[in-house]
Scaffold this motif. Sequence first.
Motif, PDB file in Angstrom:
ATOM      1  N   THR A  70       0.837  -1.187   0.000  1.00  0.00           N
ATOM      2  CA  THR A  70       0.000   0.000   0.000  1.00  0.00           C
ATOM      3  C   THR A  70       0.874   1.240   0.000  1.00  0.00           C
ATOM      4  O   THR A  70       1.988   1.240   0.507  1.00  0.00           O
ATOM      5  CB  THR A  70      -0.904   0.026   1.240  1.00  0.00           C
ATOM      6  N   GLU A  71       0.345   2.280  -0.559  1.00  0.00           N
ATOM      7  CA  GLU A  71       1.032   3.563  -0.543  1.00  0.00           C
ATOM      8  C   GLU A  71       0.799   4.178   0.827  1.00  0.00           C
ATOM      9  O   GLU A  71      -0.320   4.460   1.209  1.00  0.00           O
ATOM     10  CB  GLU A  71       0.478   4.475  -1.642  1.00  0.00           C
ATOM     11  N   LEU A  72       1.870   4.348   1.615  1.00  0.00           N
ATOM     12  CA  LEU A  72       1.729   4.865   2.964  1.00  0.00           C
ATOM     13  C   LEU A  72       1.329   6.331   2.971  1.00  0.00           C
ATOM     14  O   LEU A  72       0.428   6.734   3.675  1.00  0.00           O
ATOM     15  CB  LEU A  72       3.045   4.693   3.736  1.00  0.00           C
ATOM     16  N   ARG A  73       2.037   7.129   2.234  1.00  0.00           N
ATOM     17  CA  ARG A  73       1.791   8.570   2.264  1.00  0.00           C
ATOM     18  C   ARG A  73       1.773   9.144   0.862  1.00  0.00           C
ATOM     19  O   ARG A  73       2.360  10.179   0.616  1.00  0.00           O
ATOM     20  CB  ARG A  73       2.875   9.257   3.085  1.00  0.00           C
ATOM     21  N   GLY A  74       1.153   8.492  -0.063  1.00  0.00           N
ATOM     22  CA  GLY A  74       1.085   9.010  -1.422  1.00  0.00           C
ATOM     23  C   GLY A  74       2.255   8.512  -2.257  1.00  0.00           C
ATOM     24  O   GLY A  74       2.938   7.560  -1.905  1.00  0.00           O
ATOM     25  N   PRO A  75       2.527   9.167  -3.394  1.00  0.00           N
ATOM     26  CA  PRO A  75       3.609   8.718  -4.268  1.00  0.00           C
ATOM     27  C   PRO A  75       4.973   8.906  -3.609  1.00  0.00           C
ATOM     28  O   PRO A  75       5.165   9.809  -2.799  1.00  0.00           O
ATOM     29  CB  PRO A  75       3.461   9.592  -5.512  1.00  0.00           C
ATOM     30  N   ARG A  76       5.909   8.028  -3.952  1.00  0.00           N
ATOM     31  CA  ARG A  76       7.239   8.079  -3.341  1.00  0.00           C
ATOM     32  C   ARG A  76       8.077   9.201  -3.943  1.00  0.00           C
ATOM     33  O   ARG A  76       8.192   9.316  -5.156  1.00  0.00           O
ATOM     34  CB  ARG A  76       7.941   6.745  -3.536  1.00  0.00           C
ATOM     35  N   PRO A  77       8.700  10.021  -3.094  1.00  0.00           N
ATOM     36  CA  PRO A  77       9.567  11.090  -3.602  1.00  0.00           C
ATOM     37  C   PRO A  77      10.925  10.544  -4.032  1.00  0.00           C
ATOM     38  O   PRO A  77      11.260   9.390  -3.783  1.00  0.00           O
ATOM     39  CB  PRO A  77       9.702  12.033  -2.402  1.00  0.00           C
ATOM     40  N   GLU A  78      11.710  11.372  -4.661  1.00  0.00           N
ATOM     41  CA  GLU A  78      13.058  10.996  -5.081  1.00  0.00           C
ATOM     42  C   GLU A  78      14.010  11.046  -3.893  1.00  0.00           C
ATOM     43  O   GLU A  78      13.768  11.736  -2.909  1.00  0.00           O
ATOM     44  CB  GLU A  78      13.556  11.959  -6.171  1.00  0.00           C
ATOM     45  N   GLY A  79      15.109  10.331  -3.992  1.00  0.00           N
ATOM     46  CA  GLY A  79      16.166  10.390  -2.982  1.00  0.00           C
ATOM     47  C   GLY A  79      15.881   9.541  -1.769  1.00  0.00           C
ATOM     48  O   GLY A  79      15.089   8.592  -1.799  1.00  0.00           O
ATOM     49  N   ILE A  80      16.529   9.896  -0.651  1.00  0.00           N
ATOM     50  CA  ILE A  80      16.412   9.126   0.594  1.00  0.00           C
ATOM     51  C   ILE A  80      14.972   9.043   1.101  1.00  0.00           C
ATOM     52  O   ILE A  80      14.534   7.973   1.522  1.00  0.00           O
ATOM     53  CB  ILE A  80      17.363   9.708   1.666  1.00  0.00           C
ATOM     54  N   PRO A  81      14.173  10.111   1.046  1.00  0.00           N
ATOM     55  CA  PRO A  81      12.792   9.990   1.546  1.00  0.00           C
ATOM     56  C   PRO A  81      11.925   9.016   0.745  1.00  0.00           C
ATOM     57  O   PRO A  81      10.866   8.621   1.212  1.00  0.00           O
ATOM     58  CB  PRO A  81      12.231  11.411   1.430  1.00  0.00           C
ATOM     59  N   GLY A  82      12.342   8.589  -0.411  1.00  0.00           N
ATOM     60  CA  GLY A  82      11.567   7.658  -1.226  1.00  0.00           C
ATOM     61  C   GLY A  82      12.037   6.224  -1.138  1.00  0.00           C
ATOM     62  O   GLY A  82      11.489   5.349  -1.810  1.00  0.00           O
ATOM     63  N   LEU A  83      13.044   5.936  -0.323  1.00  0.00           N
ATOM     64  CA  LEU A  83      13.573   4.570  -0.210  1.00  0.00           C
ATOM     65  C   LEU A  83      12.724   3.728   0.733  1.00  0.00           C
ATOM     66  O   LEU A  83      12.300   4.184   1.789  1.00  0.00           O
ATOM     67  CB  LEU A  83      15.009   4.600   0.317  1.00  0.00           C
ATOM     68  N   LEU A  84      12.487   2.483   0.356  1.00  0.00           N
ATOM     69  CA  LEU A  84      11.834   1.512   1.231  1.00  0.00           C
ATOM     70  C   LEU A  84      12.914   0.670   1.912  1.00  0.00           C
ATOM     71  O   LEU A  84      13.888   0.253   1.277  1.00  0.00           O
ATOM     72  CB  LEU A  84      10.903   0.601   0.440  1.00  0.00           C
ATOM     73  N   ILE A  85      12.739   0.401   3.178  1.00  0.00           N
ATOM     74  CA  ILE A  85      13.749  -0.328   3.956  1.00  0.00           C
ATOM     75  C   ILE A  85      13.988  -1.723   3.386  1.00  0.00           C
ATOM     76  O   ILE A  85      15.133  -2.180   3.298  1.00  0.00           O
ATOM     77  CB  ILE A  85      13.335  -0.388   5.436  1.00  0.00           C
ATOM     78  N   ASP A  86      12.933  -2.407   2.975  1.00  0.00           N
ATOM     79  CA  ASP A  86      13.080  -3.768   2.456  1.00  0.00           C
ATOM     80  C   ASP A  86      13.771  -3.815   1.101  1.00  0.00           C
ATOM     81  O   ASP A  86      14.255  -4.863   0.694  1.00  0.00           O
ATOM     82  CB  ASP A  86      11.719  -4.449   2.363  1.00  0.00           C
ATOM     83  N   GLU A  87      13.815  -2.711   0.375  1.00  0.00           N
ATOM     84  CA  GLU A  87      14.382  -2.706  -0.966  1.00  0.00           C
ATOM     85  C   GLU A  87      15.854  -2.311  -1.025  1.00  0.00           C
ATOM     86  O   GLU A  87      16.504  -2.547  -2.029  1.00  0.00           O
ATOM     87  CB  GLU A  87      13.592  -1.746  -1.866  1.00  0.00           C
ATOM     88  N   ILE A  88      16.383  -1.715   0.021  1.00  0.00           N
ATOM     89  CA  ILE A  88      17.775  -1.241  -0.042  1.00  0.00           C
ATOM     90  C   ILE A  88      18.742  -2.319   0.425  1.00  0.00           C
ATOM     91  O   ILE A  88      18.386  -3.200   1.209  1.00  0.00           O
ATOM     92  CB  ILE A  88      17.968   0.051   0.781  1.00  0.00           C
ATOM     93  N   ASP A  89      19.977  -2.238  -0.087  1.00  0.00           N
ATOM     94  CA  ASP A  89      21.056  -3.135   0.317  1.00  0.00           C
ATOM     95  C   ASP A  89      22.155  -2.310   0.978  1.00  0.00           C
ATOM     96  O   ASP A  89      22.565  -1.280   0.449  1.00  0.00           O
ATOM     97  CB  ASP A  89      21.641  -3.862  -0.896  1.00  0.00           C
ATOM     98  N   LEU A  90      22.638  -2.788   2.118  1.00  0.00           N
ATOM     99  CA  LEU A  90      23.728  -2.118   2.820  1.00  0.00           C
ATOM    100  C   LEU A  90      25.045  -2.503   2.163  1.00  0.00           C
ATOM    101  O   LEU A  90      25.376  -3.686   2.066  1.00  0.00           O
ATOM    102  CB  LEU A  90      23.712  -2.523   4.295  1.00  0.00           C
ATOM    103  N   THR A  91      25.817  -1.513   1.679  1.00  0.00           N
ATOM    104  CA  THR A  91      27.071  -1.796   0.982  1.00  0.00           C
ATOM    105  C   THR A  91      28.302  -1.322   1.741  1.00  0.00           C
ATOM    106  O   THR A  91      29.400  -1.769   1.444  1.00  0.00           O
ATOM    107  CB  THR A  91      27.078  -1.153  -0.414  1.00  0.00           C
ATOM    108  N   GLY A  92      28.131  -0.430   2.699  1.00  0.00           N
ATOM    109  CA  GLY A  92      29.295   0.038   3.438  1.00  0.00           C
ATOM    110  C   GLY A  92      28.915   0.887   4.629  1.00  0.00           C
ATOM    111  O   GLY A  92      27.837   1.484   4.668  1.00  0.00           O
ATOM    112  N   ILE A  93      29.840   0.952   5.599  1.00  0.00           N
ATOM    113  CA  ILE A  93      29.670   1.816   6.772  1.00  0.00           C
ATOM    114  C   ILE A  93      30.983   2.553   6.982  1.00  0.00           C
ATOM    115  O   ILE A  93      32.062   1.956   6.990  1.00  0.00           O
ATOM    116  CB  ILE A  93      29.293   0.995   8.030  1.00  0.00           C
ATOM    117  N   PHE A  94      30.889   3.873   7.112  1.00  0.00           N
ATOM    118  CA  PHE A  94      32.055   4.724   7.302  1.00  0.00           C
ATOM    119  C   PHE A  94      31.932   5.428   8.640  1.00  0.00           C
ATOM    120  O   PHE A  94      30.860   5.872   9.017  1.00  0.00           O
ATOM    121  CB  PHE A  94      32.146   5.780   6.199  1.00  0.00           C
ATOM    122  N   VAL A  95      33.080   5.542   9.344  1.00  0.00           N
ATOM    123  CA  VAL A  95      33.113   6.278  10.604  1.00  0.00           C
ATOM    124  C   VAL A  95      33.753   7.628  10.314  1.00  0.00           C
ATOM    125  O   VAL A  95      34.906   7.705   9.887  1.00  0.00           O
ATOM    126  CB  VAL A  95      33.894   5.507  11.687  1.00  0.00           C
TER     127      VAL A  95
END
Length: 158
Positions: A70-95
């Motif tokens: 379901t669409e939680l809050r309307g259409p998905r915006p571009e960039g980070i606010p449009g990412l779904l947690i289940d769809e992203i892959d973690l590729t690196g962590i920087f300190v």
Amino acid sequence: MRRWSEIWLLGLLLVALAAGPPTLPLAAQEPLADDPDELSEAESPAGGYLYDPAGRRDPFKSLLAAREPTELRGPRPEGIPGLLIDEIDLTGIFVTPEGPVAQVLSPEQDKSYLLREGDQLYDGDVVQIDRDRVLFKQILDDPTALKPFREVEKKLNP
């Protein structure tokens, strides 16, 4: 003679029961709306019953069937606010001196984004970034869930 009258009455009763309950003519029923074009299929008298869930789970839908996204809050915006947690892959962590930063790959597999703690995604936010994992708080659109959110952990591949 009495026996024939009993059989005749029984036959008349069976015919009346087979015809079903009496109904009012359509003109005698109250209209549901002033404009007949405003009636939806569920509201029309010929359409059957009208069920209004009023925020509750629909009891006519199976709990075992796969849920439609379901669409939680309307259409998905571009960039980070449009990412779904289940769809992203973690590729690196920087300190960094400002704190840890996680690099994630978007579903299109041609864009990567840098996430910091507190960043808002489409269906949740980043709670914690450690040296080998990122913890997300995902908002659930499931009325059967005990909590309205769940914690999702994505680990870095060794």
